[in-house]
Design an enzyme around this catalytic site. Structure first.
Site, PDB file in Angstrom:
ATOM      1  N   LEU A  89       0.869  -1.178   0.000  1.00 39.15           N
ATOM      2  CA  LEU A  89       0.000   0.000   0.000  1.00 39.15           C
ATOM      3  C   LEU A  89       0.899   1.219   0.000  1.00 39.15           C
ATOM      4  CD1 LEU A  89      -2.954  -0.664   2.434  1.00 39.15           C
ATOM      5  CD2 LEU A  89      -2.871  -0.821  -0.041  1.00 39.15           C
ATOM      6  N   HIS A  90       0.599   2.173  -0.842  1.00 41.54           N
ATOM      7  CA  HIS A  90       1.454   3.348  -0.952  1.00 41.54           C
ATOM      8  C   HIS A  90       0.867   4.553  -0.211  1.00 41.54           C
ATOM      9  CE1 HIS A  90       3.958   1.166  -3.711  1.00 41.54           C
ATOM     10  NE2 HIS A  90       2.931   0.945  -4.506  1.00 41.54           N
ATOM     11  N   ASP A  91      -0.189   5.122  -0.722  1.00 42.33           N
ATOM     12  CA  ASP A  91      -0.742   6.346  -0.145  1.00 42.33           C
ATOM     13  C   ASP A  91      -1.155   6.191   1.316  1.00 42.33           C
ATOM     14  OD1 ASP A  91      -0.214   7.541  -2.552  1.00 42.33           O
ATOM     15  OD2 ASP A  91      -2.267   7.435  -3.275  1.00 42.33           O
TER      16      ASP A  91
END
Length: 161
Positions: A89-91
């Site tokens: 997961l980035h954001d």
């Protein structure tokens, strides 16, 4: 969220968010506004594993079921493209840093964006070792407290439920 202290995810050295508008990223870094740089090196410390998917399902709400389905699909595409079965997961990692700064360790470092390179345009140049002699212009995220991150994530999912 953007860039990385190592390799990119769109080009060998460019991460997607920076690559699509390296000029804007350069301007933000040159603005003098205090910022925290949260790149792939940290977001990849939050993989959506089978255990994480089960925790999401265990929340037991409609949004958790939809989230698990979407994340499972996303993981399958990451596996096909990047050979990463547990998509990161980035954001949400960057958002977690805003919610609780203790979740992400950071160091001060000079950061710049490559604007002209034929093969490196959009690359994030982070001088973690001070070899350029340039002054730091950002906090650079280096380590995620993964266990606490997932606890915060599950709490948010439960609250939204």
């Amino acid at each position: 969220m953007g860039g990385a202290t190592h390799r990119g995810n769109t080009q060998p050295y460019a991460e997607y968010n920076i690559l699509v508008d390296p000029g804007a990223a350069h301007e933000v870094l040159a603005s003098g506004v205090p910022l925290t740089y949260c790149g792939l090196n940290v977001t990849h410390q939050a993989p959506v594993t089978r255990d994480v998917l089960q925790r999401i399902l265990d929340v037991g709400t409609h949004i958790s079921k939809v989230s698990a389905t979407l994340l499972e699909f996303r993981s399958s595409t990451y596996d096909q493209i990047w050979n990463l079965p547990d998509a990161p997961l980035h954001d949400p990692v960057a958002i977690a840093r805003v919610l609780d700064a203790s979740l992400v360790e950071c160091v001060e470092a000079p950061v710049s964006i490559e604007l002209r390179g034929e093969f490196t345009r959009g690359a994030t140049l982070i001088d973690l070792y001070g070899v350029t002699g340039r002054p730091p212009n950002a906090l650079v995220a280096t380590r995620l407290d993964t266990e606490r991150f997932w606890d915060v994530f599950m709490n948010a999912l439960t609250t939204l439920g």
